[in-house]
Scaffold this active site. Sequence first.
Site, mmCIF file in Angstrom:
data_model
loop_
_atom_site.group_PDB
_atom_site.id
_atom_site.type_symbol
_atom_site.label_atom_id
_atom_site.label_comp_id
_atom_site.label_asym_id
_atom_site.label_seq_id
_atom_site.Cartn_x
_atom_site.Cartn_y
_atom_site.Cartn_z
ATOM 1 N N HIS A 279 -9.245 -6.165 7.453
ATOM 2 C CA HIS A 279 -8.313 -5.087 8.003
ATOM 3 C C HIS A 279 -7.421 -5.599 8.934
ATOM 4 O O HIS A 279 -7.660 -6.343 9.697
ATOM 5 C CB HIS A 279 -9.129 -4.000 8.805
ATOM 6 N N GLU B 78 -8.775 2.230 -2.032
ATOM 7 C CA GLU B 78 -9.844 1.871 -0.541
ATOM 8 C C GLU B 78 -10.300 3.138 -0.116
ATOM 9 O O GLU B 78 -10.015 4.245 -0.304
ATOM 10 C CB GLU B 78 -8.621 1.357 0.254
ATOM 11 N N HIS C 245 -9.049 6.912 2.337
ATOM 12 C CA HIS C 245 -9.437 7.454 3.717
ATOM 13 C C HIS C 245 -11.113 8.138 3.743
ATOM 14 O O HIS C 245 -10.839 9.041 4.420
ATOM 15 C CB HIS C 245 -8.419 7.875 4.711
ATOM 16 N N GLU D 24 -4.109 -7.699 5.185
ATOM 17 C CA GLU D 24 -3.127 -6.470 5.419
ATOM 18 C C GLU D 24 -2.497 -7.075 6.835
ATOM 19 O O GLU D 24 -3.087 -7.232 7.704
ATOM 20 C CB GLU D 24 -3.963 -5.330 6.028
ATOM 21 N N GLU E 256 -13.310 -0.941 6.342
ATOM 22 C CA GLU E 256 -12.868 -1.062 7.646
ATOM 23 C C GLU E 256 -13.647 -0.701 8.678
ATOM 24 O O GLU E 256 -13.610 -1.122 9.863
ATOM 25 C CB GLU E 256 -11.517 -0.810 7.678
ATOM 26 N N ARG F 192 -13.498 -4.973 3.340
ATOM 27 C CA ARG F 192 -12.361 -4.731 4.192
ATOM 28 C C ARG F 192 -12.420 -4.770 5.911
ATOM 29 O O ARG F 192 -11.679 -4.416 6.575
ATOM 30 C CB ARG F 192 -11.797 -3.274 4.018
ATOM 31 N N TRP G 69 -13.095 11.457 7.345
ATOM 32 C CA TRP G 69 -12.088 10.676 7.721
ATOM 33 C C TRP G 69 -11.430 9.997 6.340
ATOM 34 O O TRP G 69 -12.026 9.396 5.597
ATOM 35 C CB TRP G 69 -12.244 9.417 8.612
ATOM 36 N N ASP H 291 -4.897 3.954 -0.053
ATOM 37 C CA ASP H 291 -6.115 4.129 0.666
ATOM 38 C C ASP H 291 -6.595 5.762 0.701
ATOM 39 O O ASP H 291 -5.648 6.544 0.886
ATOM 40 C CB ASP H 291 -5.761 3.861 1.980
ATOM 41 N N ARG I 75 0.826 -1.178 -0.101
ATOM 42 C CA ARG I 75 -0.014 -0.053 -0.286
ATOM 43 C C ARG I 75 0.854 1.159 0.038
ATOM 44 O O ARG I 75 1.732 1.312 0.875
ATOM 45 C CB ARG I 75 -0.999 -0.086 1.254
ATOM 46 N N TYR J 228 -2.226 11.953 7.032
ATOM 47 C CA TYR J 228 -2.384 10.974 7.791
ATOM 48 C C TYR J 228 -1.892 9.545 7.296
ATOM 49 O O TYR J 228 -1.950 9.340 6.024
ATOM 50 C CB TYR J 228 -4.132 10.547 8.106
#
Length: 405
Positions: free
Chosen positions: A315, A239, A215, A342, A265, A286, A405, A213, A149, A161
């Site tokens: 996840h 993702e 997010h 992951e 996730e 996920r 997020w 990702d 990733r 992040y």
Amino acid sequence: MTDRIVSAEVLVTSPGRNFVALKITTAGGVTGWGDATLNGRELAVASYLRDHVCPILVGRDPARIEDTWQYLYRGVYWRRGPVTMAAIGAVDLALWDIKGKVTGQPVYQLLGGAVRERILSYTHATGWDVPALLDAVDATRERGFQAIRVQTGVPGLESVYGVTPDGGTYEPAGRGTGPVEEVWDTDAYLRHVPGALAEVRAHAGPELALLHDAHHRLTPNQAARLGKALEPVDLFWLEDVTPAENQDVLRRVRAATTTPLAIGEVFTTIWEFQQLITEQLIDFVRAAVSHAGGITHLRRIAALAEVWQVRLAPHGPSDVSPVALAGATHLGLATPNFAIQEYMGYPDLTHEVFRHAWTYADGHLHPGDAPGLGVDVDEALAARFPYEPAYLPVARRRDGTLTDW
Ligand code: GCO
Ligand code: MG
């Protein structure tokens, strides 16, 4: 002969980061471990278990895993939600652990046995700028990973992040009494990411599986644009493009791009995945085995997903403890439509407290053949590391508004 649960105890420990573990003991002297860690909200799950679940587990037959699951889910008026589901997940993991120990079998054998020799895993590579990211990708490949990733910094932003300024490992939650605040700019991200990932692909060659990702920070239209722009990069997945609370909007993203999508996730029940799966709005589920109600429930989500050719990719960041990682590897070894696990890795101290039979080698994980889940918790060592407040950061747009997020 029927055994019965004599105690259920919650252990909160912080060996490198916070974890919540559940230990169930039977009259026959068998102990099982579960993971109840919910990053940044650990004590809520600890209380849910301690105050409401542990007392009603005592006296129950530990062999009745499905019935206990139903009892804690259907039997409680207030169902769903990450706190409830993480608590149920911990109980479920601990009961599978006990069943394995009682029968002398690793859990994957109880799930029908291995359908593959080992399970593919991916980890994270980050670099603040593209040259640093390419170095991180090379170093990660040297550790054997065939799926990585990749995340980078964004020009104009001071922090992003999951990306450390020095390209080193990151912990999702920072220690402190409240969340750190970051400034986020989706337009700047969208300008930067397609080019950065194209450079990674050119550098790495065609075979390396690359994941990214987002997010949950994009609108459907932005997600559609990004997915399209990334098609030449040939991602393994993109993702969490949108928060996906409104799942209808993903139809628009799907219509616009063939970049594979991984979501979920933060989702914890089959009902939250139902539309995503049955409309084929995603390619990968996920959910974490701990957050989504344990092996019993994640297995059911995987079975639904199988019908729609959606694959399971649990996840596995550092905030999902080695107990849950064990659960995920047992499930992954025995589940036909499992795709990839992951494996972010853990601080050294975490491995010392949670001594596990699962192993990583050459880009793959294996649960090992110890009976049960194969994780022993060093309780004396764990007791030396009490809980420390730690929170995931929050992000604000340049005008100060909180962003997703
Ligand atoms: C991932 C993640 C994590 C989460 C973290 C939140 O591994 O895909 O998105 O890094 O942000 O687990 O607690
Ligand atoms: Mg993620």
